[in-house]
Design an enzyme around this catalytic site. Structure first.
Site, short mmCIF file in Angstrom:
data_model
loop_
_atom_site.label_atom_id
_atom_site.label_comp_id
_atom_site.label_asym_id
_atom_site.label_seq_id
_atom_site.Cartn_x
_atom_site.Cartn_y
_atom_site.Cartn_z
N HIS A 202 0.75 -1.18 0.06
CA HIS A 202 -0.06 -0.08 0.14
C HIS A 202 0.74 1.48 0.07
O HIS A 202 0.26 2.41 -0.09
CB HIS A 202 -0.90 -0.04 1.30
CG HIS A 202 -0.27 0.35 2.50
ND1 HIS A 202 0.57 -0.45 3.24
CD2 HIS A 202 -0.23 1.60 3.19
CE1 HIS A 202 1.03 0.11 4.17
NE2 HIS A 202 0.77 1.45 4.11
N1 UDP Z 1 -3.51 -4.87 9.11
C1 UDP Z 1 -4.81 -5.18 9.57
N2 UDP Z 1 -5.59 -5.59 8.18
C2 UDP Z 1 -5.07 -5.52 7.05
C3 UDP Z 1 -3.83 -5.04 6.76
C4 UDP Z 1 -3.04 -4.57 7.83
O1 UDP Z 1 -5.27 -5.36 10.54
O2 UDP Z 1 -6.01 -6.10 6.21
C5 UDP Z 1 -2.72 -4.31 10.17
C6 UDP Z 1 -1.29 -4.89 10.16
O3 UDP Z 1 -1.48 -6.23 10.83
C7 UDP Z 1 -0.54 -4.01 11.21
C8 UDP Z 1 -1.13 -2.53 10.58
O4 UDP Z 1 -2.30 -2.94 10.21
O5 UDP Z 1 -0.95 -4.16 12.58
C9 UDP Z 1 -0.30 -2.09 9.64
O6 UDP Z 1 -0.99 -1.09 8.92
P1 UDP Z 1 -0.39 -0.50 7.54
O7 UDP Z 1 0.24 -1.46 6.76
O8 UDP Z 1 -1.60 0.28 6.86
O9 UDP Z 1 0.47 0.54 7.97
P2 UDP Z 1 1.99 0.93 8.25
O10 UDP Z 1 2.39 -0.30 9.10
O11 UDP Z 1 2.82 0.67 6.97
O12 UDP Z 1 2.33 2.20 8.83
#
Ligand code: UDP
Length: 362
Positions: A202
């Site tokens: 994403h």
């Molecule tokens: N996550 C979730 N459902 C999904 C995809 C991701 O609960 O369908 C959770 C994942 O386990 C993690 C968090 O969302 O805890 C990560 O978020 P994201 O990837 O959007 O952001 P980043 O960590 O890159 O800032």
């Protein structure tokens, strides 16, 4: 002591769930939650509040689907009004989104103290909007809660150790979340293959560039010939795939809607491997003893790479496939503790509570 918590995106709900629970057990702190609206639909927002029992936000700003400038600007304006009205002692921000920066900036300009959870992370890639948000937020924060020693070192190198702020290594709140919710994991309602690679994509630098997006998809499709690749599809990626007229119906990749945190833990507990450009998921792979291949050229969570839990594959099709084939054969020793003792949330709240009433805070 009144604490104004600013959150707006999925990973922030997960982090805030941990700290908010610890705040509820502390009689010195009253928490008021502001949801900026950055992530808004059920699968990206409400589901997390319900599953993780996060208190209902007092304010929901509904600011979403705007350019970075417009979004941050509107948040700044609205949060400023709330700070005027609520007169908090401290504003608590999380991570690296536009909501983080807007919350920190609004507070600082009104001379209200700022505490940043997940401070000190650096990718050293200034093309990432997240990197800009992190650096600016750290610079104006009064209390910097770092998840790792690497994060502490980054702040020292930038000279923050010589400034009038407090820098603490409290461990990672996402480790607290993983340990607390692991036993509540829940199978998603969608059909899940018995063996699968769990993948999320994403990041703007991967989705906004069609060549890069297609290069990643090609790798995932080729890998799917041998083992299903399951993607809970982020709305931004879905929109980009639709825009490039990606043929979902004939894809070999197994797409499902974004899942809640408890369902995500189930997928982490049952997958063969994690492939991701997410920050949080790289660590969760390690928490659940799954090898990880990162679909980026760098990571903020460098200790996962140096300890052999995470391999940086970049975004070239062949590199991704080679890295996955190599990593599938690896069996690293997961007995190393990298992210604290699972009490980061409590440590953060203890520290805020300790500061309660002190001049340092107000
Ligand atoms: N996550 C979730 N459902 C999904 C995809 C991701 O609960 O369908 C959770 C994942 O386990 C993690 C968090 O969302 O805890 C990560 O978020 P994201 O990837 O959007 O952001 P980043 O960590 O890159 O800032």
């Amino acid at each position: 002591m009144k604490c104004l918590t600013i959150i707006g995106a999925r990973p922030q709900f997960i982090k805030a769930a941990v700290v908010s629970r610890a705040i509820r057990h502390n009689e010195n702190i009253e928490e008021i939650i502001v949801h900026t609206g950055q992530h808004y639909d059920n699968s990206m927002s409400d589901l997390f509040f319900a599953e993780m029992t996060i208190p209902k936000p007092k304010y929901n700003l509904g600011i979403c689907n705007l350019s970075h400038g417009a979004m941050t600007g509107q948040m700044l304006e609205q949060i400023e009004k709330i700070i005027w009205h609520e007169q908090p002692d401290i504003v608590l921000v999380y991570g690296d989104t536009n909501s983080t920066l807007a919350g920190a900036l609004a507070a600082k300009k009104l001379h209200v103290k700022v505490a940043h959870v997940e401070a000190g992370l650096r990718s050293f890639n200034m093309n990432m909007p997240e990197e800009i948000n992190r650096i600016l937020t750290d610079r104006i924060s009064d209390i910097l809660f770092c998840p790792t020693q690497t994060a502490m070192n980054n702040l020292q190198k930038e000279g923050l150790g010589n400034m009038s702020c407090q820098i603490l290594n409290c461990g990672d709140v996402m480790y607290d979340a993983a340990t607390f919710y692991a036993s509540q994991s829940r199978k998603p309602t969608e059909e899940i293959p018995p063996k699968f690679i769990l993948c999320t994509v994403h990041r703007a630098e991967n989705t906004d560039n069609e060549k890069i997006l297609r290069s990643i998809l090609k790798a995932l499709e080729q890998l799917s010939e041998n083992i299903p690749v399951l993607i809970p599809l982020h709305p931004r990626t879905k929109a980009k795939l639709t825009a490039i007229q990606y043929d979902f119906d004939n894809s070999k990749i197994h797409f499902i809607a974004p899942v809640g945190y408890l369902e995500m833990i189930f997928l982490l507990q049952h997958c063969e491997l994690v492939m991701t450009d997410s920050g949080g998921l790289q660590k969760e792979a390690y928490f659940f003893h799954r090898n990880c291949v990162t679909l980026r050229n760098e990571t903020e969570w460098i200790e996962l790479v140096t300890n052999g839990f995470n391999s940086i594959a970049g975004v070239e099709t062949d590199n991704i496939i080679c890295t996955v084939q190599k990593v599938m054969k690896q069996n690293p020793d997961y007995s190393v503790d990298l992210y604290g003792d699972g009490n980061a949330g409590q440590k953060i709240v203890n520290h805020l509570s300790l500061c309660c009433g002190q001049d340092k805070i107000r």
